[in-house]
Scaffold this active site. Sequence first.
Site, PDB file in Angstrom:
ATOM      1  N   GLY A 145      -5.849   1.160  -8.598  1.00 57.05           N
ATOM      2  CA  GLY A 145      -7.200   1.586  -8.961  1.00 57.05           C
ATOM      3  C   GLY A 145      -8.095   0.406  -9.282  1.00 57.05           C
ATOM      4  CG  HIS A 201      -8.541  -2.204  -3.935  1.00 52.80           C
ATOM      5  ND1 HIS A 201      -9.246  -2.585  -5.053  1.00 52.80           N
ATOM      6  CD2 HIS A 201      -7.243  -2.458  -4.208  1.00 52.80           C
ATOM      7  CE1 HIS A 201      -8.411  -3.047  -5.966  1.00 52.80           C
ATOM      8  NE2 HIS A 201      -7.192  -2.992  -5.480  1.00 52.80           N
ATOM      9  N   GLY A 204      -3.086  -6.577   0.475  1.00 54.52           N
ATOM     10  CA  GLY A 204      -3.983  -7.734   0.541  1.00 54.52           C
ATOM     11  C   GLY A 204      -3.182  -9.030   0.494  1.00 54.52           C
ATOM     12  CG  LEU A 231     -13.829  -9.429  -3.856  1.00 53.38           C
ATOM     13  CD1 LEU A 231     -14.294  -8.110  -3.253  1.00 53.38           C
ATOM     14  CD2 LEU A 231     -14.883  -9.927  -4.832  1.00 53.38           C
ATOM     15  NE  ARG A 238      -4.333  -8.589 -14.448  1.00 50.09           N
ATOM     16  CZ  ARG A 238      -3.324  -8.171 -13.688  1.00 50.09           C
ATOM     17  NH1 ARG A 238      -3.269  -8.487 -12.408  1.00 50.09           N
ATOM     18  NH2 ARG A 238      -2.354  -7.415 -14.206  1.00 50.09           N
TER      19      ARG A 238
END
Length: 281
Positions: A31, A37, A147, A184, A187
């Site tokens: 999430g 993502h 990723g 990206l 966090r």
Amino acid sequence: MKICKTVQEMREQCDAARRSGKRLGIVPTMGALHEGHLSLVRAARKSCGVVAASIFVNPAQFGPNEDLAKYPRNFERDCELLKAEKVELLFAPTVEEVYPEGAVTWVTVEGLSEKLDGRSRPGHFRGVTTVVAKLFHIVQPNAAFFGRKDAAQVAIIRKMVRDLHFAVEIVACPIVREVDGLALSSRNVYLDAAQREQALALYRSLTRVKEMWEAGERNAARLIEAGRDEIGRERSVRPDYFEIVDAENLDEVTNVERGTLVAVAAFVGTTRLIDNVVLGE
Ligand code: PAF
């Protein structure tokens, strides 16, 4: 988008998708979704007739002093983003659903799991491989999308898939960066404005090594020294590791060839960030 909270529901939906003859892709996530993502979802969409995603903040991959409790969670927003990408299925189970009471079975990729992040985060990769293996059993996807920012994770999952004969293609997608180079990460929301600037030291260190390699330097020790040097210039950034390793087995190399992985992890304040570059790509 059909949201499945239980293993049984998700299994039924995935079985139906596979029976329809469509290629099924899964994008596993924790999430706090960002463009990185969404690039995985778009890659899945290109090659799969049905795209599934999962949102599960997996406690097993967090150490006792890590950020499990404060890990960013925004389920409603994540759902909107996935719906906009026309994701067909979302698996969003509870911790109890994934780890039924008394569960004591783990999947460990020995050796690889103690390298890079695994060295500084003991048990982290055991948590990752266990939850990803569970997902693969439930979804039985044709392809799974990860990723490349988590380069060690990709290498370890590929090894698990080979060793355990999972019939799933692992697709590793490029790192998505901000215009100034920051990779990206969910966090990044922990960073204040000053830390956001300091965090660029990771990308600068990788860029310096890449430029030296492109100019002909092949000696790993010299390249590592230059990378560490660059990180060291940003005094508020505390390096965890800076390594040059084989991208598949994560072993250190001495002579740096095309395809070698340069990986860095560092703390900016209390936030641990990672980044990497594959040379010659
Ligand atoms: O990369 C992540 O977000 C997680 O490690 C994963 C693969 C979803 C497993 O929890």
